[in-house]
Design an enzyme around this catalytic site. Structure first.
Site, short mmCIF file in Angstrom:
data_model
loop_
_atom_site.label_atom_id
_atom_site.label_comp_id
_atom_site.label_asym_id
_atom_site.label_seq_id
_atom_site.Cartn_x
_atom_site.Cartn_y
_atom_site.Cartn_z
N HIS A 167 0.84 -1.19 0.00
CA HIS A 167 0.00 0.00 0.00
C HIS A 167 0.87 1.23 0.00
O HIS A 167 1.92 1.26 0.63
CB HIS A 167 -0.92 0.02 1.23
CG HIS A 167 -2.07 0.96 1.07
ND1 HIS A 167 -1.99 2.28 1.40
CD2 HIS A 167 -3.32 0.74 0.60
CE1 HIS A 167 -3.15 2.85 1.13
NE2 HIS A 167 -3.98 1.95 0.65
N GLU B 142 -7.87 -5.45 -0.02
CA GLU B 142 -8.45 -6.27 -1.07
C GLU B 142 -8.21 -7.77 -0.85
O GLU B 142 -8.91 -8.59 -1.45
CB GLU B 142 -7.88 -5.83 -2.42
CG GLU B 142 -8.12 -4.34 -2.62
CD GLU B 142 -8.64 -3.98 -3.97
OE1 GLU B 142 -8.37 -4.75 -4.90
OE2 GLU B 142 -9.30 -2.95 -4.10
N1 ACO Z 1 3.96 -7.59 -4.64
C1 ACO Z 1 5.30 -7.58 -4.87
N2 ACO Z 1 6.07 -6.49 -4.73
C2 ACO Z 1 5.45 -5.36 -4.37
C3 ACO Z 1 4.07 -5.29 -4.12
C4 ACO Z 1 3.32 -6.48 -4.26
N3 ACO Z 1 2.01 -6.51 -4.04
N4 ACO Z 1 3.74 -4.05 -3.77
C5 ACO Z 1 4.86 -3.33 -3.80
N5 ACO Z 1 5.91 -4.12 -4.16
C6 ACO Z 1 7.31 -3.74 -4.29
C7 ACO Z 1 7.56 -3.09 -5.64
O1 ACO Z 1 7.93 -4.04 -6.61
C8 ACO Z 1 8.67 -2.13 -5.31
O2 ACO Z 1 9.87 -2.85 -5.28
P1 ACO Z 1 11.24 -2.19 -5.79
O3 ACO Z 1 11.58 -1.16 -4.74
O4 ACO Z 1 12.18 -3.34 -5.86
O5 ACO Z 1 10.97 -1.56 -7.12
C9 ACO Z 1 8.36 -1.68 -3.89
O6 ACO Z 1 7.59 -2.74 -3.32
C10 ACO Z 1 7.55 -0.40 -3.80
O7 ACO Z 1 6.44 -0.51 -4.69
P2 ACO Z 1 5.76 0.73 -5.40
O8 ACO Z 1 5.08 0.26 -6.64
O9 ACO Z 1 6.70 1.87 -5.50
O10 ACO Z 1 4.68 1.11 -4.30
P3 ACO Z 1 3.49 2.09 -4.55
O11 ACO Z 1 3.25 2.78 -3.28
O12 ACO Z 1 3.73 2.92 -5.76
O13 ACO Z 1 2.29 1.10 -4.93
C11 ACO Z 1 0.50 -0.46 -4.71
C12 ACO Z 1 1.29 0.69 -4.04
C13 ACO Z 1 0.08 -0.02 -6.11
C14 ACO Z 1 -0.75 -0.76 -3.89
C15 ACO Z 1 1.42 -1.70 -4.79
O14 ACO Z 1 1.76 -2.13 -3.50
C16 ACO Z 1 0.79 -2.85 -5.58
O15 ACO Z 1 0.93 -2.88 -6.80
N6 ACO Z 1 0.07 -3.78 -4.91
C17 ACO Z 1 -0.61 -4.87 -5.60
C18 ACO Z 1 -1.95 -4.39 -6.15
C19 ACO Z 1 -2.99 -4.18 -5.08
O16 ACO Z 1 -3.14 -4.97 -4.15
N7 ACO Z 1 -3.77 -3.07 -5.23
C20 ACO Z 1 -4.83 -2.72 -4.28
C21 ACO Z 1 -4.37 -1.57 -3.42
S1 ACO Z 1 -5.54 -1.18 -2.18
C22 ACO Z 1 -6.62 -0.12 -2.94
O17 ACO Z 1 -6.36 0.58 -3.84
C23 ACO Z 1 -8.00 -0.13 -2.44
#
Ligand code: ACO
Length: 512
Positions: A397, A450
């Site tokens: 998140h 989620e």
């Molecule tokens: N699985 C694997 N790795 C992850 C995940 C995940 N679910 N979430 C974040 N990471 C990793 C990224 O790969 C990144 O790694 P890096 O530093 O090696 O590049 C690091 O953690 C940071 O990730 P970002 O994408 O910069 O985090 P951001 O804050 O931009 O994204 C998000 C947040 C979009 C929710 C992300 O965690 C994600 O894609 N989660 C999966 C999708 C999801 O569950 N969405 C629902 C969110 S809740 C809602 O909107 C109601």
């Protein structure tokens, strides 16, 4: 590229005026030569400059006699000047910094030319000047405060979020969805009498407008692989049009609130009508005596649902009504900031929520549990997914760097509901958290709302294709509360971007 100087680009001869001339005569000369200024000279020396801006000031002045007034009375005296050898970039910086549009060019204090902002932008490779108040926002606008709100907030480090002044999880445990809806729209939880009035107000607004009813079968069946919110987005757009929603800029607060009530009330009916029509079934009219979520499940099957299931869905829907400046809420506020109608803002927010990184994840989380299949496969499957660059849906998140309080609450709801998937989901959750801690150290990735949402909705009989619409249904209330707040104290949102393409202006090639 060779450095350009003011001498290369200045205009000459300069259009000038004598100190004794009238402004009317000078203005006529400006018009004749299509220039925006005249330099006032005395024996060849620039002593002032009269610009179009001065003429506007003069025209606005009630007691000035334009035909008689002298240029010396309205010119800017002792003008800033530049010498021909000065580099163009420095001349540009001076113009931008001081807000001038024209600078006389002098040699030994004698006027030899003039350089204007128009001359400068015509030449190639002008470097953009930073506006003094310009700041560069972090990618994804992370951590940037862009508005003030009294709707609610998320405290990511503490794992806490609230609607107005109340803990959102406590509201989900103690109150009905309509009570929380009232809280967000009216600013306070309802008394018993206010609740009765509010429910009465909602009931007639649940009905789909006649003009839209006939469109629903076509919308429901179009597309072979529709996205999670495609049909709702189209149907809501049609409904907003049928409900004649004027631009928010042109309506008062009570009218905008009425539009918001209509949208929030009709969205659940549209979702279920579209779903049933796609299954080849007739829509079920809203039940007049059921609360929001019980009625939601009723319109799915035509049967009054088990109260335990209705309450579980209601708790999920309360917990997803609002959540700070998430992408879809921000979208709704940006659209409202243009003065557009409430329907447009909600339709835009639906588009934003449809993305898998935002609202499109709960069915994917359940798909993942299916793909893993059994507890023994969990670690290998997750490790492989992360190592191949994939994202584990329902984890991570932007704001929470600890447990998402919604996921903690929904895990409790899932435990109370029971069922074969719950223990499995808990085991997968632990494995994902461990694997992500090892492979993505320091990122603090935990289950988000989620992950257990899918488990809960599945257990309550909601099909996967309704997971994201169910989220959208309750979030519509949060969007609308934000729209009402934005419209009440509005300024159009208009940020800037840093241009990083080839330096402009390049000569435009002739067409072949
Ligand atoms: N699985 C694997 N790795 C992850 C995940 C995940 N679910 N979430 C974040 N990471 C990793 C990224 O790969 C990144 O790694 P890096 O530093 O090696 O590049 C690091 O953690 C940071 O990730 P970002 O994408 O910069 O985090 P951001 O804050 O931009 O994204 C998000 C947040 C979009 C929710 C992300 O965690 C994600 O894609 N989660 C999966 C999708 C999801 O569950 N969405 C629902 C969110 S809740 C809602 O909107 C109601």
């Amino acid at each position: 590229m060779a450095t350009r100087t003011v001498a290369d680009i200045m205009s000459r001869p300069v259009i000038t005026a004598e100190p004794a001339e009238t402004v009317a005569a000078a203005a006529a000369r400006m018009e004749e030569h299509h220039v925006g200024s005249v330099v006032v000279v005395d024996s060849g020396r620039p002593i002032g400059i009269l610009t179009e801006r001065d003429l506007v000031r003069l025209a606005a002045s009630a007691d000035a006699d334009v035909s008689a007034v002298k240029v010396t009375e309205w010119m800017t005296g002792d003008p800033y000047t530049v010498e021909p050898h000065v580099e163009v970039i420095d001349a540009w910086a001076t113009l931008a910094e001081k807000g001038y549009r024209h600078i006389p060019v002098v040699v030994d204090a004698t006027l030899v030319g003039i350089v204007t902002i128009r001359d400068l932008v015509r030449i190639a490779q002008i470097q953009p000047m930073e506006h003094p108040s310009q700041t560069t926002a972090p990618k994804g606008l992370e951590g940037l405060v862009v508005a003030e709100t009294a709707v609610g907030d998320v405290r990511g480090l503490e794992g806490f979020y609230h609607y107005r002044q109340y803990n959102a999880v406590e509201l989900a445990e103690k109150r009905s969805l309509e009570d929380v809806w009232h809280l967000l729209f009216q600013g306070e939880l309802p008394t018993a009498e206010q609740r009765r009035d509010f429910l009465q107000e909602i009931r007639p607004l649940q009905t789909v407008p006649e003009a839209v009813k006939s469109m629903l079968p076509v919308i429901a069946r179009s597309g072979t692989r529709p996205g999670p919110l495609d049909a709702l987005r189209t149907a809501l757009s049609a409904a907003a049009q049928a409900l004649d929603m004027p631009p928010s800029l042109d309506v008062d607060a009570p009218r905008l609130r009425m539009d918001a009530m209509r949208v929030c009330a009709v969205v659940p009916t549209l979702i279920m009508a579209l779903y049933r029509l796609r299954q080849g079934l007739d829509p079920v009219d809203p039940h007049p005596d059921l609360g929001y979520s019980a009625n939601y499940l009723y319109m799915l099957s035509g049967e009054v649902p088990d109260p335990v299931h209705a309450r579980a869905v209601e708790q999920y829907q309360i917990s997803t009504i609002d959540h700070g400046f998430n992408a879809s809420t921000f979208t709704a506020r940006v659209v409202t900031s243009t003065g557009a109608d409430l329907g447009s803002a909600v339709v835009a927010a639906l588009g934003s929520l449809s993305g898998p990184l935002h609202g499109g994840a709960p069915s994917r989380a359940l798909d993942m549990l299916d793909a893993i299949g059994s507890p023994d496969n969990a670690e290998g499957w997750i490790r492989h997914a992360v190592q191949s660059g994939g994202r584990i849906m329902g984890f991570g998140h932007r704001v929470y760097k600890t447990d998402d309080p919604r996921s903690v609450m929904l895990r409790g709801v899932a435990e109370r509901l029971g069922g074969h998937n719950v223990e499995f989901a808990k085991q997968v959750e632990r494995t994902v958290v461990d694997v992500l801690a090892e492979l993505k150290p320091g990122r603090n990735l935990y289950a988000n709302v989620e992950f257990y949402a899918g488990v809960v909705m599945d257990r309550c009989g909601l099909p996967r294709e309704l997971f994201t619409p169910t989220f959208a249904s309750s979030r519509t209330i949060g969007w609308c509360a934000n729209i009402l707040e934005q419209a009440a104290d509005n300024r159009i949102m208009r940020p800037s971007a840093r241009y990083v393409g080839p330096p402009p202006p390049q000569p435009v090639p002739a067409a072949e």
